[in-house]
Design a protein around this motif. Structure first.
Motif, PDB file in Angstrom:
ATOM      1  N   HIS A 476       0.855  -1.171   0.000  1.00 50.53           N
ATOM      2  CA  HIS A 476       0.000   0.000   0.000  1.00 50.53           C
ATOM      3  C   HIS A 476       0.901   1.234   0.000  1.00 50.53           C
ATOM      4  O   HIS A 476       1.743   1.399   0.887  1.00 50.53           O
ATOM      5  CB  HIS A 476      -0.903   0.008   1.240  1.00 50.53           C
ATOM      6  N   TYR A 477       0.760   2.114  -1.024  1.00 51.96           N
ATOM      7  CA  TYR A 477       1.573   3.320  -1.126  1.00 51.96           C
ATOM      8  C   TYR A 477       0.728   4.504  -0.676  1.00 51.96           C
ATOM      9  O   TYR A 477      -0.358   4.756  -1.206  1.00 51.96           O
ATOM     10  CB  TYR A 477       2.067   3.520  -2.555  1.00 51.96           C
ATOM     11  N   LEU A 478       1.237   5.231   0.308  1.00 51.54           N
ATOM     12  CA  LEU A 478       0.482   6.309   0.933  1.00 51.54           C
ATOM     13  C   LEU A 478       1.348   7.563   1.000  1.00 51.54           C
ATOM     14  O   LEU A 478       2.368   7.609   1.704  1.00 51.54           O
ATOM     15  CB  LEU A 478       0.051   5.910   2.343  1.00 51.54           C
ATOM     16  N   GLY A 479       0.969   8.589   0.220  1.00 53.61           N
ATOM     17  CA  GLY A 479       1.713   9.842   0.218  1.00 53.61           C
ATOM     18  C   GLY A 479       1.523  10.619   1.505  1.00 53.61           C
ATOM     19  O   GLY A 479       0.573  10.402   2.265  1.00 53.61           O
ATOM     20  N   ASN A 480       2.433  11.547   1.735  1.00 53.18           N
ATOM     21  CA  ASN A 480       2.405  12.376   2.935  1.00 53.18           C
ATOM     22  C   ASN A 480       2.210  13.835   2.523  1.00 53.18           C
ATOM     23  O   ASN A 480       3.152  14.482   2.050  1.00 53.18           O
ATOM     24  CB  ASN A 480       3.706  12.210   3.712  1.00 53.18           C
ATOM     25  N   PRO A 481       1.000  14.388   2.682  1.00 53.85           N
ATOM     26  CA  PRO A 481       0.745  15.764   2.244  1.00 53.85           C
ATOM     27  C   PRO A 481       1.480  16.812   3.075  1.00 53.85           C
ATOM     28  O   PRO A 481       1.524  17.984   2.681  1.00 53.85           O
ATOM     29  CB  PRO A 481      -0.774  15.906   2.399  1.00 53.85           C
ATOM     30  N   ASP A 482       2.065  16.406   4.204  1.00 56.83           N
ATOM     31  CA  ASP A 482       2.784  17.352   5.065  1.00 56.83           C
ATOM     32  C   ASP A 482       4.272  17.423   4.740  1.00 56.83           C
ATOM     33  O   ASP A 482       5.036  18.063   5.474  1.00 56.83           O
ATOM     34  CB  ASP A 482       2.601  16.962   6.535  1.00 56.83           C
ATOM     35  N   LEU A 483       4.697  16.767   3.661  1.00 55.18           N
ATOM     36  CA  LEU A 483       6.110  16.802   3.296  1.00 55.18           C
ATOM     37  C   LEU A 483       6.563  18.221   2.976  1.00 55.18           C
ATOM     38  O   LEU A 483       5.835  19.003   2.348  1.00 55.18           O
ATOM     39  CB  LEU A 483       6.368  15.928   2.072  1.00 55.18           C
ATOM     40  N   ASP A 484       7.776  18.538   3.383  1.00 59.95           N
ATOM     41  CA  ASP A 484       8.443  19.760   2.942  1.00 59.95           C
ATOM     42  C   ASP A 484       9.349  19.422   1.760  1.00 59.95           C
ATOM     43  O   ASP A 484       9.827  18.293   1.640  1.00 59.95           O
ATOM     44  CB  ASP A 484       9.293  20.345   4.077  1.00 59.95           C
ATOM     45  N   PRO A 485       9.609  20.379   0.886  1.00 63.15           N
ATOM     46  CA  PRO A 485      10.573  20.111  -0.186  1.00 63.15           C
ATOM     47  C   PRO A 485      11.974  19.906   0.389  1.00 63.15           C
ATOM     48  O   PRO A 485      12.302  20.424   1.463  1.00 63.15           O
ATOM     49  CB  PRO A 485      10.501  21.376  -1.046  1.00 63.15           C
ATOM     50  N   GLU A 486      12.770  19.142  -0.308  1.00 67.40           N
ATOM     51  CA  GLU A 486      14.174  19.027   0.060  1.00 67.40           C
ATOM     52  C   GLU A 486      14.866  20.341  -0.285  1.00 67.40           C
ATOM     53  O   GLU A 486      14.625  20.916  -1.349  1.00 67.40           O
ATOM     54  CB  GLU A 486      14.826  17.869  -0.687  1.00 67.40           C
ATOM     55  N   THR A 487      15.718  20.826   0.607  1.00 72.38           N
ATOM     56  CA  THR A 487      16.363  22.118   0.396  1.00 72.38           C
ATOM     57  C   THR A 487      17.862  22.021   0.626  1.00 72.38           C
ATOM     58  O   THR A 487      18.354  21.113   1.296  1.00 72.38           O
ATOM     59  CB  THR A 487      15.785  23.192   1.336  1.00 72.38           C
ATOM     60  N   SER A 488      18.571  22.981   0.061  1.00 77.33           N
ATOM     61  CA  SER A 488      20.007  23.103   0.304  1.00 77.33           C
ATOM     62  C   SER A 488      20.359  24.582   0.372  1.00 77.33           C
ATOM     63  O   SER A 488      19.851  25.388  -0.410  1.00 77.33           O
ATOM     64  CB  SER A 488      20.811  22.426  -0.815  1.00 77.33           C
ATOM     65  N   MET A 489      21.207  24.928   1.320  1.00 74.17           N
ATOM     66  CA  MET A 489      21.741  26.280   1.416  1.00 74.17           C
ATOM     67  C   MET A 489      23.242  26.199   1.180  1.00 74.17           C
ATOM     68  O   MET A 489      23.951  25.483   1.880  1.00 74.17           O
ATOM     69  CB  MET A 489      21.446  26.899   2.780  1.00 74.17           C
ATOM     70  N   THR A 490      23.709  26.913   0.169  1.00 84.23           N
ATOM     71  CA  THR A 490      25.112  26.846  -0.231  1.00 84.23           C
ATOM     72  C   THR A 490      25.775  28.206  -0.071  1.00 84.23           C
ATOM     73  O   THR A 490      25.216  29.236  -0.457  1.00 84.23           O
ATOM     74  CB  THR A 490      25.248  26.380  -1.687  1.00 84.23           C
ATOM     75  N   TYR A 491      26.967  28.177   0.497  1.00 83.73           N
ATOM     76  CA  TYR A 491      27.812  29.360   0.604  1.00 83.73           C
ATOM     77  C   TYR A 491      29.100  29.061  -0.165  1.00 83.73           C
ATOM     78  O   TYR A 491      29.713  28.003   0.034  1.00 83.73           O
ATOM     79  CB  TYR A 491      28.147  29.672   2.065  1.00 83.73           C
ATOM     80  N   ASP A 492      29.493  29.968  -1.049  1.00 83.57           N
ATOM     81  CA  ASP A 492      30.769  29.749  -1.719  1.00 83.57           C
ATOM     82  C   ASP A 492      31.511  31.060  -1.901  1.00 83.57           C
ATOM     83  O   ASP A 492      30.904  32.133  -2.044  1.00 83.57           O
ATOM     84  CB  ASP A 492      30.593  29.009  -3.046  1.00 83.57           C
ATOM     85  N   VAL A 493      32.830  30.978  -1.865  1.00 85.83           N
ATOM     86  CA  VAL A 493      33.710  32.118  -2.073  1.00 85.83           C
ATOM     87  C   VAL A 493      34.771  31.687  -3.070  1.00 85.83           C
ATOM     88  O   VAL A 493      35.112  30.497  -3.168  1.00 85.83           O
ATOM     89  CB  VAL A 493      34.368  32.601  -0.771  1.00 85.83           C
ATOM     90  N   GLY A 494      35.306  32.645  -3.809  1.00 83.78           N
ATOM     91  CA  GLY A 494      36.325  32.291  -4.782  1.00 83.78           C
ATOM     92  C   GLY A 494      36.984  33.512  -5.376  1.00 83.78           C
ATOM     93  O   GLY A 494      36.613  34.663  -5.088  1.00 83.78           O
ATOM     94  N   PHE A 495      37.974  33.252  -6.213  1.00 86.19           N
ATOM     95  CA  PHE A 495      38.644  34.334  -6.924  1.00 86.19           C
ATOM     96  C   PHE A 495      39.040  33.845  -8.307  1.00 86.19           C
ATOM     97  O   PHE A 495      39.207  32.644  -8.550  1.00 86.19           O
ATOM     98  CB  PHE A 495      39.871  34.835  -6.154  1.00 86.19           C
ATOM     99  N   ASP A 496      39.176  34.804  -9.228  1.00 87.22           N
ATOM    100  CA  ASP A 496      39.558  34.523 -10.606  1.00 87.22           C
ATOM    101  C   ASP A 496      40.731  35.411 -10.976  1.00 87.22           C
ATOM    102  O   ASP A 496      40.754  36.603 -10.636  1.00 87.22           O
ATOM    103  CB  ASP A 496      38.400  34.800 -11.571  1.00 87.22           C
TER     104      ASP A 496
END
Length: 679
Positions: A476-496
């Protein structure tokens, strides 16, 4: 005897690859034209700007690099030039990845974590092996979250395929290619400016290859492919302010499916006949218009996407047992660019997408329930971006935000009878921000930059709204309407660093990956039930380096010569739920090449090194480390009599045993040679 014949054939092809070398003139003439990385990019900000003015690093694969790669699809191209992840299976299936995230393993556009675009809109598949290179002018790769401009699935980044539009004089080409494992390819193209209002580009190609041989295993049975691609663009310029483009492509893609003897993962079964149809296509209509003397620009795109995945798996008759999924998407994307003044540009827009998945199955010639039901997926989004160029364009600031709303419905499949199927709909929304800052010094020889942004992936319809019993799995497959989306927070620094003939780029990034969706199975009054929950976070951190050095310019040499190398080192990739490494993320990747040109001759030697990674061994269902591997390729090209071109490639020069995915060994040393007439 068969091996001896194959060796003689390969020796003959190898001799042909050296033929152009005997025709190189002894005296220096004009240097061969080698295409440098284009200065203008569009993907990072949705508007065409100088790369150095956008505080987000864009890796560009140029048309010359595409032609010298020796490969024919986007998946193999990414595997050769871009560090991140490549997951190549036998047949026509190649998910690609960036910074620890990848497109869906089965090619679903919606289920991936990296977004594939064509001319700025979704291409309709996550399977990079479906996308051929005939019409591609260049590829722009954005590493890091891009959901603030492109929405769901852009967690690891965006790969945008920019097609040829027919610039320049009318002309065309026709050519053919042969190679190892009964490889044959034919191609024809034509394009250019018909008059001052109409230009076009069109191409058609066909390709076929039989089962290939590997270094240690032998023949990888049921790995043959057949491909037909046709597509093009027509651009109509009404006047200096308004232009329309009509484009599209259709790919008829069929291949055999490898099967394993006795259900053992790493042994190919030569007796089982399987095949699949992975055809795909799209059409789009684009409008670009300038208003208020160029102060306001409106870009509108309407598109239809079609993607098919059909597996025929009957033992005697492949069509006796089959599963088929067809995705159809109607969408439109609009953006309005307002150049407020010389230092401030505002962009606003909206996207509307509607996708329908049809699923069906046949078992013993009778309609049956497929593993996955159908779905409806509707997405409405608005986005806003402000671009500031301050201090005489030495300081560049880019800030963006996007609001997405989703309506999803799980639907019964086209075939089979489900028990207690409850068709449910769910909706939710999400906001994605991003900001980037870049500062240039020393007359643009040095740039320092920093970015912060969020990416997200929408839950699938099944994860949110499924409610049905599947008799073949007893689940039996039962969805979960209370799911949150998967998220990512990215920080990056660099130089060219930009010097004459040399460009060096360095990045450090760290990503907090949260709310990963996993399935959970439990007993509900004697019924095995699977549902979905947000459970588990992860951290991915690392360094990325890029070097491009045209040393012939540095030393004023009488020939063209350049060296390039893209490197990534993942210093942290921990799944916080298990305390172990995230699967299928290498410790390091280094992809390098040397290109030389003299008169009509050009050659490229490339090397790919992929470090160890943790994987799931499907023989034992245990997690283990997959060893590092590397391989070398060589492509040679010679242009003569102004209209002829001969090109040859030696792939896997040193006959190394390697596999991108465990159980799918790649081909032994193999050869290709082709001749093209340009007119």
């Amino acid at each position: 005897m068969k091996n001896k014949r194959r060796m003689r054939c390969e020796h003959f092809l190898f001799a042909l690859t050296l033929l152009p070398l005997t025709q190189v003139p002894a005296l220096a003439q004009d240097q061969a034209d080698t295409e440098a990385v284009e200065d203008m990019v569009v993907t990072a900000s949705r508007t065409e700007e100088r790369a150095i003015d956008v505080p987000i690093t864009t890796e560009v694969i140029t048309r010359d690099q595409i032609e010298m790669s020796g490969v024919n699809d986007i998946g193999d191209l990414i595997g050769k030039y871009v560090t991140g992840h490549y997951h190549k299976y036998s047949g026509i299936l190649s998910p690609v990845g960036l910074r620890g995230f990848k497109t869906d393993s089965h090619g679903s556009d919606l289920n991936g974590y990296v977004l594939l675009l064509i001319d700025g809109h979704r291409v309709g598949t996550g399977n990079a092996a479906k996308l051929n290179l005939d019409r591609i002018e260049k590829v722009e790769v954005i590493k890091g979250p891009s959901s603030a401009l492109y929405g769901s699935a852009a967690m690891g980044g965006v790969i945008n395929l920019i097609t040829k539009k027919g610039d320049g004089e009318l002309g065309g080409s026709i050519g053919g290619e042969i190679g190892s494992f009964d490889y044959y390819r034919g191609q024809a193209s034509m394009g250019g400016e018909v008059n001052d209002k109409i230009r076009f580009f069109a191409s058609v190609s066909g390709e076929t290859m039989d089962d290939y041989d590997t270094v240690d295993y032998g023949t990888a049975y049921n790995t043959g492919v057949d491909k037909i691609n046709v597509g093009g663009n027509v651009v109509y310029t009404l006047n200096d302010a308004h232009a329309f483009r009509l484009g599209g492509n259709y790919s008829d893609l069929t291949s055999e499916s490898p099967d394993w003897a006795g259900d053992t993962y790493s042994y190919y079964d030569s007796t089982t006949e399987q095949d699949n149809d992975k055809s795909t296509g799209y059409t789009d209509l684009e409008y670009n218009g300038d208003y208020l003397n160029g102060v306001l620009h409106w870009k509108a795109v309407f598109y239809y996407l079609w993607d098919k995945n059909q597996w025929n798996t009957g033992t005697i008759d492949p069509e006796s047992n089959q599963t088929k999924y067809i995705d159809q998407t109607l969408g439109t994307d609009h953006q309005f660019t307002w150049k407020i003044n010389d230092w401030n540009t505002l962009l606003a827009g909206f996207t509307l997408d509607s996708l329908e998945k049809e699923s069906s199955s046949v078992v013993n010639y009778q309609p049956s329930m497929p593993y996955t039901p159908g779905l409806d997926y509707d997405n409405q989004a608005v986005f806003l971006q402000d671009s500031l160029d301050l201090l005489d364009n030495r300081l560049n600031i880019l800030a963006a935000v996007r609001y997405d709303r989703f309506d999803v419905t799980t639907k019964e499949a086209e075939t089979g009878t489900y028990e207690n199927f409850n068709e449910r709909s769910e909706d939710y929304s999400h906001v994605s921000p991003k900001i980037g800052v870049g500062m240039k010094f020393l007359d643009e020889m040095l740039r320092v930059r920093a970015n912060m942004g969020e990416g997200f992936k929408s839950p699938t319809a099944s994860q949110l709204s499924a409610d049905y019993y599947h008799s073949s799995t007893g689940m039996h497959y039962l969805g979960n309407p209370d799911l949150d989306p998967e998220t990512s927070m990215t920080y990056d620094v660099g130089f060219d660093v930009y010097l004459e003939g040399l460009t060096f780029k360095a990045d450090y990034f760290t990503t907090d990956y949260e709310d990963k969706i996993v399935d959970e199975t439990y007993d509900d009054n004697g019924v095995s039930t699977t549902t979905y929950v947000n459970h588990g976070d992860a951290t991915i951190s690392g360094f990325e380096f890029s070097l491009e050095w045209a040393f012939s310019e540095t030393f004023n040499l009488p020939f063209a010569g350049s060296f390039w190398s893209n490197m990534s080192f993942n210093t942290e990739k921990e799944d916080e739920l298990t305390g172990e490494d995230i699967l299928n993320v290498s410790d390091y990747e280094i992809k390098s090449g040397l290109t030389m040109g003299y008169a009509g001759f050009q050659g490229q030697l490339s090397h790919s090194l992929v470090g160890p990674q943790m994987i799931k061994n499907w023989d034992t269902y245990l997690t283990e480390e997959k060893d590092s591997f590397d391989y070398w390729d060589l492509t040679l090209r010679y242009r003569f009599m102004e209209v002829w071109e001969v090109k040859a490639s030696i792939l896997n020069i040193f006959d190394q045993d390697y596999e991108w995915v465990m159980g799918y060994p790649m081909a032994e040393r193999n050869y290709r040679i082709g001749l093209t007439y340009n007119f």
